[in-house]
Design a protein around this motif. Structure first.
Motif, PDB file in Angstrom:
ATOM      1  N   PRO A   1       0.558  -0.891   0.130  1.00 22.58           N
ATOM      2  CA  PRO A   1       0.054   0.275  -0.283  1.00 22.58           C
ATOM      3  C   PRO A   1       0.814   1.657  -0.188  1.00 22.58           C
ATOM      4  CG  PRO A   1      -0.896  -1.750   1.644  1.00 22.58           C
ATOM      5  CD  PRO A   1       0.198  -2.210   1.318  1.00 22.58           C
ATOM      6  N   GLU A   2       0.649   2.587  -0.438  1.00 24.14           N
ATOM      7  CA  GLU A   2       1.122   3.034  -0.604  1.00 24.14           C
ATOM      8  C   GLU A   2       0.206   4.858  -0.098  1.00 24.14           C
ATOM      9  OE1 GLU A   2       2.704   3.665  -4.354  1.00 24.14           O
ATOM     10  OE2 GLU A   2       4.281   2.054  -4.378  1.00 24.14           O
ATOM     11  N   SER A   3       1.193   5.306  -0.503  1.00 25.16           N
ATOM     12  CA  SER A   3       0.135   7.111   0.335  1.00 25.16           C
ATOM     13  C   SER A   3       0.234   8.038  -0.660  1.00 25.16           C
ATOM     14  CB  SER A   3       0.576   7.264   1.938  1.00 25.16           C
ATOM     15  OG  SER A   3      -0.622   8.588   1.655  1.00 25.16           O
ATOM     16  N   PRO A   4      -0.372   8.947  -1.051  1.00 22.37           N
ATOM     17  CA  PRO A   4      -0.368  10.039  -1.732  1.00 22.37           C
ATOM     18  C   PRO A   4       0.022  11.025  -1.388  1.00 22.37           C
ATOM     19  CG  PRO A   4      -2.766   9.734  -2.142  1.00 22.37           C
ATOM     20  CD  PRO A   4      -2.063   8.668  -1.403  1.00 22.37           C
ATOM     21  N   PRO A   5       1.013  11.937  -1.358  1.00 24.86           N
ATOM     22  CA  PRO A   5       1.604  13.658  -0.927  1.00 24.86           C
ATOM     23  C   PRO A   5       0.034  13.963  -0.374  1.00 24.86           C
ATOM     24  CG  PRO A   5       2.488  14.011  -3.323  1.00 24.86           C
ATOM     25  CD  PRO A   5       1.296  12.030  -2.873  1.00 24.86           C
TER      26      PRO A   5
ATOM     27  N   VAL B   1       0.447  17.021   9.120  1.00 21.89           N
ATOM     28  CA  VAL B   1       1.668  17.351   8.617  1.00 21.89           C
ATOM     29  C   VAL B   1       1.288  17.421   7.181  1.00 21.89           C
ATOM     30  CG1 VAL B   1       3.735  16.091   7.377  1.00 21.89           C
ATOM     31  CG2 VAL B   1       2.909  16.707  10.053  1.00 21.89           C
ATOM     32  N   LEU B   2       1.507  18.574   6.182  1.00 19.56           N
ATOM     33  CA  LEU B   2       1.164  18.671   4.712  1.00 19.56           C
ATOM     34  C   LEU B   2       3.204  17.990   4.290  1.00 19.56           C
ATOM     35  CD1 LEU B   2       0.496  22.137   3.974  1.00 19.56           C
ATOM     36  CD2 LEU B   2      -1.150  20.170   4.863  1.00 19.56           C
ATOM     37  N   SER B   3       2.079  17.393   2.638  1.00 14.13           N
ATOM     38  CA  SER B   3       3.225  16.531   1.956  1.00 14.13           C
ATOM     39  C   SER B   3       3.555  17.196   0.748  1.00 14.13           C
ATOM     40  CB  SER B   3       3.587  15.480   2.674  1.00 14.13           C
ATOM     41  OG  SER B   3       2.156  14.790   2.095  1.00 14.13           O
ATOM     42  N   LYS B   4       4.511  16.558  -0.015  1.00 14.72           N
ATOM     43  CA  LYS B   4       4.441  17.089  -1.609  1.00 14.72           C
ATOM     44  C   LYS B   4       5.593  16.523  -2.409  1.00 14.72           C
ATOM     45  CE  LYS B   4       6.393  21.671  -1.327  1.00 14.72           C
ATOM     46  NZ  LYS B   4       6.321  22.952  -2.072  1.00 14.72           N
ATOM     47  N   ASP B   5       5.248  15.757  -3.403  1.00 19.72           N
ATOM     48  CA  ASP B   5       6.759  14.485  -4.121  1.00 19.72           C
ATOM     49  C   ASP B   5       7.259  15.969  -4.948  1.00 19.72           C
ATOM     50  OD1 ASP B   5       6.201  12.608  -2.597  1.00 19.72           O
ATOM     51  OD2 ASP B   5       4.822  11.907  -4.775  1.00 19.72           O
ATOM     52  N   VAL B   6       8.668  16.663  -4.448  1.00 21.50           N
ATOM     53  CA  VAL B   6       8.523  17.242  -6.021  1.00 21.50           C
ATOM     54  C   VAL B   6       9.931  16.145  -6.677  1.00 21.50           C
ATOM     55  CG1 VAL B   6      10.317  19.254  -6.425  1.00 21.50           C
ATOM     56  CG2 VAL B   6       9.078  18.591  -4.605  1.00 21.50           C
TER      57      VAL B   6
ATOM     58  N   TRP C   1      13.148  11.256  -6.812  1.00 19.01           N
ATOM     59  CA  TRP C   1      12.351  11.942  -6.224  1.00 19.01           C
ATOM     60  C   TRP C   1      12.148  12.193  -4.328  1.00 19.01           C
ATOM     61  CZ3 TRP C   1       8.113  10.270  -3.452  1.00 19.01           C
ATOM     62  CH2 TRP C   1       8.153   9.448  -3.903  1.00 19.01           C
ATOM     63  N   ILE C   2      11.774  13.445  -4.129  1.00 23.16           N
ATOM     64  CA  ILE C   2      11.560  13.761  -2.323  1.00 23.16           C
ATOM     65  C   ILE C   2      10.276  14.175  -2.596  1.00 23.16           C
ATOM     66  CG2 ILE C   2      12.256  15.608  -2.470  1.00 23.16           C
ATOM     67  CD1 ILE C   2      13.998  15.508  -0.089  1.00 23.16           C
ATOM     68  N   ARG C   3      10.558  13.256  -1.144  1.00 22.52           N
ATOM     69  CA  ARG C   3       8.359  14.188  -0.477  1.00 22.52           C
ATOM     70  C   ARG C   3       9.198  14.380   0.633  1.00 22.52           C
ATOM     71  NH1 ARG C   3       3.739   9.432  -0.026  1.00 22.52           N
ATOM     72  NH2 ARG C   3       3.185  10.253  -1.548  1.00 22.52           N
ATOM     73  N   LEU C   4       8.242  15.823   0.462  1.00 23.86           N
ATOM     74  CA  LEU C   4       8.838  17.329   1.598  1.00 23.86           C
ATOM     75  C   LEU C   4       7.360  16.505   3.033  1.00 23.86           C
ATOM     76  CD1 LEU C   4      10.109  19.521  -0.527  1.00 23.86           C
ATOM     77  CD2 LEU C   4      11.572  17.808   0.779  1.00 23.86           C
ATOM     78  N   PHE C   5       8.083  16.566   4.340  1.00 21.44           N
ATOM     79  CA  PHE C   5       6.669  17.110   5.337  1.00 21.44           C
ATOM     80  C   PHE C   5       7.327  18.182   5.781  1.00 21.44           C
ATOM     81  CE2 PHE C   5       7.441  12.495   4.123  1.00 21.44           C
ATOM     82  CZ  PHE C   5       6.528  11.745   4.254  1.00 21.44           C
ATOM     83  N   LEU C   6       5.716  18.674   6.201  1.00 21.65           N
ATOM     84  CA  LEU C   6       5.891  20.117   6.535  1.00 21.65           C
ATOM     85  C   LEU C   6       4.569  20.383   7.192  1.00 21.65           C
ATOM     86  CD1 LEU C   6       7.615  23.177   6.544  1.00 21.65           C
ATOM     87  CD2 LEU C   6       5.271  23.508   5.173  1.00 21.65           C
ATOM     88  N   PRO C   7       5.216  20.891   9.086  1.00 23.19           N
ATOM     89  CA  PRO C   7       4.083  20.724   9.511  1.00 23.19           C
ATOM     90  C   PRO C   7       3.401  21.623   9.975  1.00 23.19           C
ATOM     91  CG  PRO C   7       6.510  20.125  10.570  1.00 23.19           C
ATOM     92  CD  PRO C   7       6.226  19.923  10.185  1.00 23.19           C
ATOM     93  N   ARG C   8       2.557  21.262   9.821  1.00 22.55           N
ATOM     94  CA  ARG C   8       0.972  22.133   9.696  1.00 22.55           C
ATOM     95  C   ARG C   8       1.448  23.662  10.643  1.00 22.55           C
ATOM     96  NH1 ARG C   8      -4.099  22.410   7.169  1.00 22.55           N
ATOM     97  NH2 ARG C   8      -3.822  20.326   7.262  1.00 22.55           N
TER      98      ARG C   8
END
Length: 329
Positions: free
Chosen positions: A35-39, A49-54, A63-70
């Motif tokens: 199982p995978e999770s989208p950002p 926590v927000l996340s996005k792929d770059v 690529w890198i998945r960035l995680f940022l506390p809201r």
């Protein structure tokens, strides 16, 4: 998930355990659908926590998945910048991803509880891309971070307070990447980016001589010896054995670089459990660090197994607290 058992004879077929098939061209077919999770980068969502792929290197599909506390979105002053953890996922070098749900959730909780900005790196897998491909991708990720104009990194991450972290194979990658940074000189990352330490969660090391824990836990249901043997066979450069420095940190040029790591003042946190067949390797590694005068924090526990923090929230929370104290000290 059950804990480990003891046995004197290997009985577990690693291909069946991993559900992989070796192909004539040297690739493997991976049969497990993980199982995978989208950002989730929507600031209106409920996630803490927000996340996005770059993308990093599109030709290598890294690529890198960035995680940022809201909460940091409410205060973007320079004094509020958070430490940066560059994270490398586990999977024995041959499977899983930065988007695998257990690693995504682990990074979400870690970012929230430290708190920190996290960059989880998607690196190339073996045997299609044998080592040092993963180390190359890790170094490329660090240089990308150094030069990135991404708003999350630029506005909220303190890249002068950076830690390399990984679990299992990711711990091996974090360590070997740290060695590369030390060997090439920290100035290669520029005047602003600084590595402060390494966080190695049950790191994946080995050697040709069997350790006592490898023999004791040969048929461990979570990570049996036959599986680690196959992972090393598929990930190490063709023609080398497990006393290669990528596998065995006590040999080769890597161990000699620890003097430079000591001079740089880096500290290394190493965690492990006695129900993991890798435990003796990890303790031998810590002993080497201490003998070289490297600042090391050991966190070894009893009664649990390989990867327990990835599936047990209480164990993950305890590890996150250790990491928070390590980073803040």
């Amino acid at each position: 998930m059950s804990g480990p058992t003891e046995s004197s004879q290997p009985t577990i077929d690693p291909y069946e355990k991993l559900q992989i098939v070796r192909n004539p061209d040297g690739t493997i077919t991976r049969g497990i659908i993980v199982p995978e999770s989208p950002p989730s980068s929507d600031p209106n969502s409920s996630t803490p926590v927000l996340s996005k792929d770059v993308p990093i290197n599109q030709s290598n599909k890294t690529w890198i998945r960035l995680f940022l506390p809201r909460h940091v979105l409410e205060n973007s002053s320079p004094s509020s910048k958070l430490p940066l953890i560059v994270y490398f996922h586990g999977g024995g070098f041959i499977y899983l991803s930065a988007s695998t749900i257990i690693f995504h959730n682990f990074c979400v909780n870690l970012a929230n509880e430290v708190p920190a900005v996290i960059g989880s790196v998607e690196y190339r897998l073996a045997p299609e891309h044998r080592l040092p491909a993963a180390y190359d991708d890790a170094m490329e990720a660090l240089h990308w971070i150094r030069n990135s104009q991404d708003d999350w990194l630029r506005n909220y991450a303190d890249i002068s307070n950076c830690f390399l972290m990984g679990g299992c194979a990711g711990g091996n990658i974090a360590y070997n990447t740290g060695l590369r940074v030390a060997a090439e000189g920290v100035d290669q990352l520029g005047p602003l980016m600084r590595i402060r330490g390494l966080i190695l969660q049950q790191p994946f090391f080995g050697g040709t001589q069997r350790s006592k824990s490898e023999l004791r836990l040969m048929n461990d249901p979570v990570l049996p010896l036959s599986v680690t043997d196959l992972m090393w066979e598929m990930s190490l450069p063709i023609g080398v054995d497990r006393d290669h420095e990528y596998c065995n940190p006590t040999v080769g040029a890597g161990s000699k670089m620890l003097e430079q790591i000591r001079t740089l003042g880096w500290r290394i946190l190493v965690s492990g459990w006695d129900g993991d067949l890798l435990i003796d390797r990890q303790m031998e590694f810590v002993k080497m660090l201490e003998e070289k005068g490297v600042g090391v924090v050991r966190r070894f526990g009893v009664g649990e197994y390989h990867g327990v923090e990835d599936v047990d929230p209480s164990k993950a929370k305890a590890l996150h607290l250790d990491i928070k104290n390590f980073i803040s000290s």
